[in-house]
Design a protein around this motif. Structure first.
Motif, PDB file in Angstrom:
ATOM      1  N   GLY A 175     -32.326 -27.118  28.875  1.00 60.28           N
ATOM      2  CA  GLY A 175     -31.521 -27.630  28.477  1.00 60.28           C
ATOM      3  C   GLY A 175     -32.103 -29.168  29.353  1.00 60.28           C
ATOM      4  N   ASN A 234     -30.660 -33.679  23.989  1.00 55.69           N
ATOM      5  CA  ASN A 234     -30.878 -31.959  24.222  1.00 55.69           C
ATOM      6  C   ASN A 234     -32.394 -32.137  24.006  1.00 55.69           C
ATOM      7  OD1 ASN A 234     -31.254 -31.697  21.143  1.00 55.69           O
ATOM      8  ND2 ASN A 234     -29.679 -32.401  21.142  1.00 55.69           N
ATOM      9  N   GLU A 277     -26.457 -26.066  29.026  1.00 59.51           N
ATOM     10  CA  GLU A 277     -27.936 -25.894  27.358  1.00 59.51           C
ATOM     11  C   GLU A 277     -28.615 -24.676  28.182  1.00 59.51           C
ATOM     12  OE1 GLU A 277     -30.425 -28.043  24.529  1.00 59.51           O
ATOM     13  OE2 GLU A 277     -29.814 -29.707  26.709  1.00 59.51           O
ATOM     14  N   ASP A 282     -28.966 -21.439  25.976  1.00 59.10           N
ATOM     15  CA  ASP A 282     -30.673 -21.256  25.415  1.00 59.10           C
ATOM     16  C   ASP A 282     -30.839 -20.159  26.063  1.00 59.10           C
ATOM     17  OD1 ASP A 282     -33.245 -21.555  24.064  1.00 59.10           O
ATOM     18  OD2 ASP A 282     -34.083 -22.948  26.160  1.00 59.10           O
TER      19      ASP A 282
END
Length: 415
Positions: free
Chosen positions: A10, A18, A82, A86
């Motif tokens: 992230g 991002n 993030e 992920d």
């Protein structure tokens, strides 16, 4: 010893909010430098930096939560969210007693500290401080907040070693997991140092570029005309996990962590040793721990801040360590695009190194037009264009004020 892998990434950076955008802009050689928008720079020697673009905290946090968090914590939490998505982590199905957070910041809530002190002075020195003042400024507050957000009860702390901080957080995550003390650790680093006091302080040290006429190209590692680093901001997060845990979860694997060297220059509080002693030892020890040889390293993501002494001392360390194999290793400097994120820089560079290992693509070093004549000609610097190269092992360097030197070794995951 357990094997350790990276399963989630992230980032929020000056060239992408991002990981996908950050990586694409790295490969395309995009400069993140711009004129500072946060305050009036009329009286400052440096008028530019690498700011995070198009950032509104209310796109990520409600107003009440945003007020409780310094910008560095906001960036860190965004990158962690993030990375968790992920990695497809579902904490309700995992033993959170064995999931930890080792997350760094070099200077913590500098913006909050500056604003509160200015307000204190402007209000006739009446002590009417924000009740969140202390919790917003402490560097370890971010690591604590991450563990609270997700109920993670494993190891939790914040290595603070200036610009080596977040690389050391990843190395420490690697150590905890391979020793069997944790299954998963959220690691990385965050920094938000684009403030009046920070810019003024670095200017007084003569460490930062003042090339205001050419700010887009001012970060020029290895270039003969470099005149100092360009400060940046943002955060990077990596999910570090035992191979056993990753296989059990059927997680995707970006790369394997196989070594980490941590040493000291023992020389000067701000300047690197002219011969790069600490850098040499960190790289050597990381390679020894990985049980490989220098000739096995295919790519080095250099610390390369664009300072006169710093760039050359790192090159001398590389030259000494790689010796006759110098021409076989490819070198690039991503700070030419992102600027220097201080305590967050090692994390975003570990992310890009990880993606290089996975894709065999090396981002370019931009803005370097006249390579310093003191740099060996046989050195393979990725200049201007991305490089396609088979990468089995890569090394990412981070060095910090105080003489802190760290080197992370990543391996392509094949089994």
């Amino acid at each position: 010893m357990k094997r350790v892998v990276i399963t989630g990434l992230g980032a929020i950076t000056p060239i992408g909010n991002n990981v996908k955008d950050y990586w694409n802009n790295l490969l395309n050689g995009v400069s993140g430098a711009n004129l500072i928008t946060r305050f009036d720079t009329s009286n400052f020697k440096t008028k530019f930096a690498c700011e995070v673009k198009n950032y509104d905290p209310l796109n990520y946090f409600d107003s009440k939560e945003a007020r409780k968090l310094d910008r560095f914590s906001q960036y860190g939490i965004i990158s962690v969210n993030e990375a968790i998505i992920d990695a497809n982590l579902d904490f309700t199905k995992l033993n959170t007693n064995r999931i930890g957070v080792i997350f760094s910041s070099g200077i913590g809530g500098f913006e909050t500290y500056e604003n509160e002190v200015i307000n204190f002075a402007q209000n006739n020195f009446q002590p009417r401080f924000n009740p969140f003042f202390i919790t917003k400024i402490i560097s370890n507050g971010l690591a604590g907040q991450i563990s609270i957000n997700y109920g993670l009860k494993g190891v939790n702390y914040c290595p603070v070693t200036a610009c080596a901080s977040s690389t050391q957080s990843i190395i420490q995550a690697f150590n905890y997991i391979r020793l069997g003390k944790a299954d998963i650790i959220i690691s990385g680093g965050s920094e938000a140092p684009i403030t009046q006091a920070s810019i003024g302080g670095f200017n007084s040290m003569k460490a930062m570029s003042t090339n205001n006429e050419n700010f887009k190209t001012a970060s020029r590692p290895f270039d003969k005309t470099r005149d100092g680093f360009v400060v940046g901001e943002g955060a990077g997060a990596l999910i570090v996990e035992s191979l056993e845990s990753a296989i059990k979860r059927n997680a995707k694997i970006y790369a394997e962590i196989v070594g980490g060297g941590e040493n000291s220059d023992a020389y000067h509080i701000t300047g690197t040793h002219p011969e790069g002693i600490g850098a040499f030892l960190a790289m050597e020890n990381g390679i020894l721990e990985a049980k490989i040889k220098p000739k096995d390293i295919d790519y080095i993501n250099a610390h390369a801040t664009s300072t006169g002494l710093g760039d050359l001392s790192e090159i001398k360390a590389i030259e000494k360590l790689f010796n006759s194999n110098l021409s076989k290793v490819q070198i690039s400097a991503s700070k030419s695009m992102t600027g220097h994120l201080l305590g967050g820089t090692g994390a975003i560079e570990a992310i890009s190194t990880c993606l290089s290992v996975q894709t065999n693509l090396i981002p370019p070093t931009i803005n370097t037009n006249k390579v310093d004549e003191n740099i060996p000609k046989e050195l393979n610097l990725s200049i201007s264009e991305k490089t396609l190269k088979e990468i089995n092992y890569a090394l990412s360097n981070s060095f910090g004020f105080g003489g802190h030197c760290s080197a992370l070794i990543l391996k392509k995951h094949t089994d």
